[in-house]
Design a protein around this motif. Structure first.
Motif, PDB file in Angstrom:
ATOM      1  N   VAL A   1       0.844  -1.192   0.000  1.00 41.63           N
ATOM      2  CA  VAL A   1       0.000   0.000   0.000  1.00 41.63           C
ATOM      3  C   VAL A   1       0.878   1.240   0.000  1.00 41.63           C
ATOM      4  O   VAL A   1       1.371   1.679   1.037  1.00 41.63           O
ATOM      5  CB  VAL A   1      -0.952   0.015   1.207  1.00 41.63           C
ATOM      6  CG1 VAL A   1      -1.800   1.281   1.181  1.00 41.63           C
ATOM      7  CG2 VAL A   1      -1.835  -1.221   1.198  1.00 41.63           C
ATOM      8  N   GLY A   2       1.105   1.781  -1.173  1.00 39.18           N
ATOM      9  CA  GLY A   2       1.892   2.996  -1.284  1.00 39.18           C
ATOM     10  C   GLY A   2       1.009   4.223  -1.162  1.00 39.18           C
ATOM     11  O   GLY A   2      -0.228   4.144  -1.201  1.00 39.18           O
ATOM     12  N   SER A   3       1.640   5.371  -1.033  1.00 37.44           N
ATOM     13  CA  SER A   3       0.876   6.617  -0.916  1.00 37.44           C
ATOM     14  C   SER A   3       0.058   6.884  -2.166  1.00 37.44           C
ATOM     15  O   SER A   3      -0.970   7.570  -2.106  1.00 37.44           O
ATOM     16  CB  SER A   3       1.834   7.783  -0.645  1.00 37.44           C
ATOM     17  OG  SER A   3       2.786   7.896  -1.696  1.00 37.44           O
ATOM     18  N   ASP A   4       0.476   6.339  -3.306  1.00 35.78           N
ATOM     19  CA  ASP A   4      -0.275   6.548  -4.538  1.00 35.78           C
ATOM     20  C   ASP A   4      -1.629   5.843  -4.487  1.00 35.78           C
ATOM     21  O   ASP A   4      -2.625   6.369  -4.999  1.00 35.78           O
ATOM     22  CB  ASP A   4       0.530   6.066  -5.751  1.00 35.78           C
ATOM     23  CG  ASP A   4       0.935   4.600  -5.651  1.00 35.78           C
ATOM     24  OD1 ASP A   4       1.131   4.119  -4.514  1.00 35.78           O
ATOM     25  OD2 ASP A   4       1.067   3.941  -6.695  1.00 35.78           O
TER      26      ASP A   4
ATOM     27  N   GLU B   1     -16.597  10.665   8.915  1.00 31.41           N
ATOM     28  CA  GLU B   1     -16.707   9.204   8.973  1.00 31.41           C
ATOM     29  C   GLU B   1     -15.404   8.563   8.487  1.00 31.41           C
ATOM     30  O   GLU B   1     -14.871   7.640   9.121  1.00 31.41           O
ATOM     31  CB  GLU B   1     -17.876   8.730   8.117  1.00 31.41           C
ATOM     32  CG  GLU B   1     -18.039   7.214   8.091  1.00 31.41           C
ATOM     33  CD  GLU B   1     -19.195   6.782   7.194  1.00 31.41           C
ATOM     34  OE1 GLU B   1     -20.253   6.443   7.737  1.00 31.41           O
ATOM     35  OE2 GLU B   1     -19.024   6.803   5.951  1.00 31.41           O
ATOM     36  N   ARG B   2     -14.894   9.070   7.378  1.00 31.19           N
ATOM     37  CA  ARG B   2     -13.652   8.517   6.824  1.00 31.19           C
ATOM     38  C   ARG B   2     -12.491   8.688   7.806  1.00 31.19           C
ATOM     39  O   ARG B   2     -11.677   7.777   7.984  1.00 31.19           O
ATOM     40  CB  ARG B   2     -13.342   9.218   5.497  1.00 31.19           C
ATOM     41  CG  ARG B   2     -12.179   8.632   4.688  1.00 31.19           C
ATOM     42  CD  ARG B   2     -12.529   7.236   4.192  1.00 31.19           C
ATOM     43  NE  ARG B   2     -11.505   6.676   3.341  1.00 31.19           N
ATOM     44  CZ  ARG B   2     -11.444   6.826   2.026  1.00 31.19           C
ATOM     45  NH1 ARG B   2     -12.334   7.558   1.403  1.00 31.19           N
ATOM     46  NH2 ARG B   2     -10.501   6.240   1.327  1.00 31.19           N
ATOM     47  N   CYS B   3     -12.401   9.843   8.448  1.00 33.42           N
ATOM     48  CA  CYS B   3     -11.352  10.071   9.451  1.00 33.42           C
ATOM     49  C   CYS B   3     -11.425   9.037  10.561  1.00 33.42           C
ATOM     50  O   CYS B   3     -10.394   8.518  11.019  1.00 33.42           O
ATOM     51  CB  CYS B   3     -11.495  11.468  10.051  1.00 33.42           C
ATOM     52  SG  CYS B   3     -10.859  12.817   9.038  1.00 33.42           S
ATOM     53  N   LEU B   4     -12.635   8.731  11.009  1.00 30.74           N
ATOM     54  CA  LEU B   4     -12.782   7.780  12.101  1.00 30.74           C
ATOM     55  C   LEU B   4     -12.487   6.353  11.663  1.00 30.74           C
ATOM     56  O   LEU B   4     -11.945   5.562  12.446  1.00 30.74           O
ATOM     57  CB  LEU B   4     -14.191   7.882  12.694  1.00 30.74           C
ATOM     58  CG  LEU B   4     -14.333   9.044  13.677  1.00 30.74           C
ATOM     59  CD1 LEU B   4     -15.782   9.464  13.838  1.00 30.74           C
ATOM     60  CD2 LEU B   4     -13.719   8.664  15.027  1.00 30.74           C
ATOM     61  N   LEU B   5     -12.803   5.998  10.440  1.00 28.63           N
ATOM     62  CA  LEU B   5     -12.445   4.672   9.948  1.00 28.63           C
ATOM     63  C   LEU B   5     -10.925   4.499   9.923  1.00 28.63           C
ATOM     64  O   LEU B   5     -10.409   3.403  10.174  1.00 28.63           O
ATOM     65  CB  LEU B   5     -13.028   4.446   8.553  1.00 28.63           C
ATOM     66  CG  LEU B   5     -14.559   4.345   8.481  1.00 28.63           C
ATOM     67  CD1 LEU B   5     -15.021   4.263   7.028  1.00 28.63           C
ATOM     68  CD2 LEU B   5     -15.071   3.142   9.270  1.00 28.63           C
ATOM     69  N   VAL B   6     -10.212   5.583   9.657  1.00 28.01           N
ATOM     70  CA  VAL B   6      -8.746   5.558   9.722  1.00 28.01           C
ATOM     71  C   VAL B   6      -8.282   5.521  11.170  1.00 28.01           C
ATOM     72  O   VAL B   6      -7.491   4.662  11.573  1.00 28.01           O
ATOM     73  CB  VAL B   6      -8.151   6.779   8.994  1.00 28.01           C
ATOM     74  CG1 VAL B   6      -6.645   6.873   9.231  1.00 28.01           C
ATOM     75  CG2 VAL B   6      -8.448   6.720   7.494  1.00 28.01           C
ATOM     76  N   ALA B   7      -8.799   6.458  11.977  1.00 26.11           N
ATOM     77  CA  ALA B   7      -8.318   6.618  13.348  1.00 26.11           C
ATOM     78  C   ALA B   7      -8.617   5.413  14.219  1.00 26.11           C
ATOM     79  O   ALA B   7      -7.822   5.061  15.099  1.00 26.11           O
ATOM     80  CB  ALA B   7      -8.925   7.871  13.963  1.00 26.11           C
TER      81      ALA B   7
ATOM     82  N   PRO C   1      -6.735   1.781   8.348  1.00 25.61           N
ATOM     83  CA  PRO C   1      -5.717   2.758   8.760  1.00 25.61           C
ATOM     84  C   PRO C   1      -4.944   3.389   7.616  1.00 25.61           C
ATOM     85  O   PRO C   1      -4.368   4.469   7.784  1.00 25.61           O
ATOM     86  CB  PRO C   1      -4.790   1.938   9.670  1.00 25.61           C
ATOM     87  CG  PRO C   1      -5.023   0.515   9.293  1.00 25.61           C
ATOM     88  CD  PRO C   1      -6.459   0.431   8.876  1.00 25.61           C
ATOM     89  N   VAL C   2      -4.924   2.742   6.451  1.00 24.72           N
ATOM     90  CA  VAL C   2      -4.184   3.301   5.314  1.00 24.72           C
ATOM     91  C   VAL C   2      -5.110   3.944   4.279  1.00 24.72           C
ATOM     92  O   VAL C   2      -4.659   4.365   3.215  1.00 24.72           O
ATOM     93  CB  VAL C   2      -3.294   2.224   4.651  1.00 24.72           C
ATOM     94  CG1 VAL C   2      -2.091   1.930   5.525  1.00 24.72           C
ATOM     95  CG2 VAL C   2      -4.078   0.940   4.388  1.00 24.72           C
ATOM     96  N   ALA C   3      -6.404   4.011   4.588  1.00 25.37           N
ATOM     97  CA  ALA C   3      -7.390   4.730   3.760  1.00 25.37           C
ATOM     98  C   ALA C   3      -7.379   4.292   2.301  1.00 25.37           C
ATOM     99  O   ALA C   3      -7.308   5.114   1.390  1.00 25.37           O
ATOM    100  CB  ALA C   3      -7.161   6.241   3.852  1.00 25.37           C
ATOM    101  N   VAL C   4      -7.484   2.972   2.094  1.00 23.64           N
ATOM    102  CA  VAL C   4      -7.511   2.480   0.715  1.00 23.64           C
ATOM    103  C   VAL C   4      -8.873   1.955   0.301  1.00 23.64           C
ATOM    104  O   VAL C   4      -9.083   1.621  -0.867  1.00 23.64           O
ATOM    105  CB  VAL C   4      -6.447   1.369   0.487  1.00 23.64           C
ATOM    106  CG1 VAL C   4      -5.052   1.958   0.571  1.00 23.64           C
ATOM    107  CG2 VAL C   4      -6.621   0.225   1.469  1.00 23.64           C
ATOM    108  N   THR C   5      -9.822   1.886   1.238  1.00 23.46           N
ATOM    109  CA  THR C   5     -11.194   1.583   0.830  1.00 23.46           C
ATOM    110  C   THR C   5     -11.872   2.892   0.409  1.00 23.46           C
ATOM    111  O   THR C   5     -11.322   3.964   0.612  1.00 23.46           O
ATOM    112  CB  THR C   5     -11.979   0.919   1.973  1.00 23.46           C
ATOM    113  OG1 THR C   5     -12.088   1.839   3.063  1.00 23.46           O
ATOM    114  CG2 THR C   5     -11.279  -0.350   2.448  1.00 23.46           C
ATOM    115  N   VAL C   6     -13.057   2.768  -0.177  1.00 23.95           N
ATOM    116  CA  VAL C   6     -13.747   3.971  -0.661  1.00 23.95           C
ATOM    117  C   VAL C   6     -15.206   3.933  -0.194  1.00 23.95           C
ATOM    118  O   VAL C   6     -16.127   3.708  -0.985  1.00 23.95           O
ATOM    119  CB  VAL C   6     -13.668   4.089  -2.199  1.00 23.95           C
ATOM    120  CG1 VAL C   6     -14.025   5.512  -2.625  1.00 23.95           C
ATOM    121  CG2 VAL C   6     -12.282   3.738  -2.717  1.00 23.95           C
TER     122      VAL C   6
END
Length: 259
Positions: A38-41, A192-198, A203-208
């Motif tokens: 999982v890269g930043s891209d 919501e997205r912030c909390l799914l990460v936090a 944690p790497v925010a790759v789902t949508v």
């Protein structure tokens, strides 16, 4: 003694098993692809697709390619602007939620209204916003402030509820309360997205998950309306819908299609 307000909501019929199934869908995606891949891209692409879907749900006509080129309307531009700070803001949402929400609004609404309205929580002297189509009227400013303050306090307290449940409740509360003059939907979905990460769901925010909300757009306003008006039944149905959204967001991840 502080009260865990999220825990009983996680115990509503069907919610626990649905939350575990949604979490499993995300875990399978991350495990099968390997976190090292999982890269930043990939994160950036997932956040961009999420921004497009969130803006489309708010009424933006921009296509994904227009958003990618930066040739979009104010809603889409604001949603994309959020993606640039979301990973930095996510760790702060459990300790300084109001500051995160107001920063999200500053980013979301920069092209939608006057500068003095950015990050501005509405007062009783201002009109009640009506920027999420299909919802019942937002509560007055006094009730909004009371509920928003309670939500912020509860976020900073320990809970045994799954992070997905917490994220779903925050999304619904912000959408129903509409604390800002504009862009409340963008802010609610970004929170919501912030909390799914936090909370460690993604944690790497790759789902949508925003695509999940968009693909289930037919039940978005009605789900929020029932959340506001139907008591625990409406809350349960919103939580079940969010579990479906998160699982769908894992399926729509760009990571799922990386060779």
């Amino acid at each position: 003694m502080s009260t865990d307000v999220f825990e009983p909501l996680a115990g509503l019929e069907g919610v626990g098993s649905a939350a575990r199934a949604a979490r499993d869908a995300v875990d399978v995606l991350l495990r099968d692809r390997g976190l090292r891949k999982v890269g930043s891209d990939v994160t950036a692409e997932a956040l961009l697709r999420g921004a497009h879907a969130s803006a489309a749900l708010a009424g933006s006509p921009a296509t994904l390619e227009e958003v990618r080129r930066g040739a979009a309307d104010g809603l889409a531009t604001g949603a994309v602007r959020i993606t640039g700070e979301l990973m930095r803001l996510a760790p702060q949402i459990d300790t300084a939620p109001v500051q995160v929400w107001t920063r999200l609004h500053q980013l979301a609404a920069a092209d939608l209204g006057p500068e003095d309205q950015l990050g501005h929580l509405r007062t009783s002297r201002e009109p009640v916003p009506d920027d999420i189509p299909g919802l019942p009227p937002a509560p007055g400013a006094d009730e909004m402030w009371e509920r928003l303050s309670a939500l912020a306090q509860n976020l900073t307290r320990p809970t045994t509820a799954p992070g997905l449940v917490v994220a779903a409740i925050v999304h619904a509360e912000l959408a129903v309360l509409r604390p800002f003059p504009t862009a409340n939907g963008l802010v609610a979905r970004a929170a919501e997205r912030c909390l799914l990460v936090a909370r460690g769901i993604d944690p790497v925010a790759v789902t949508v998950p925003e695509i999940g909300h968009y693909e289930l757009a037919g039940t978005y306003p009605s789900g929020l309306g029932d959340y506001a008006a139907q008591g625990l039944t409406g809350v349960r149905d919103w939580l079940l819908r969010t579990c479906e959204v998160v699982a769908l967001g894992a399926e729509r991840s760009p990571l799922a299609h990386v060779g």
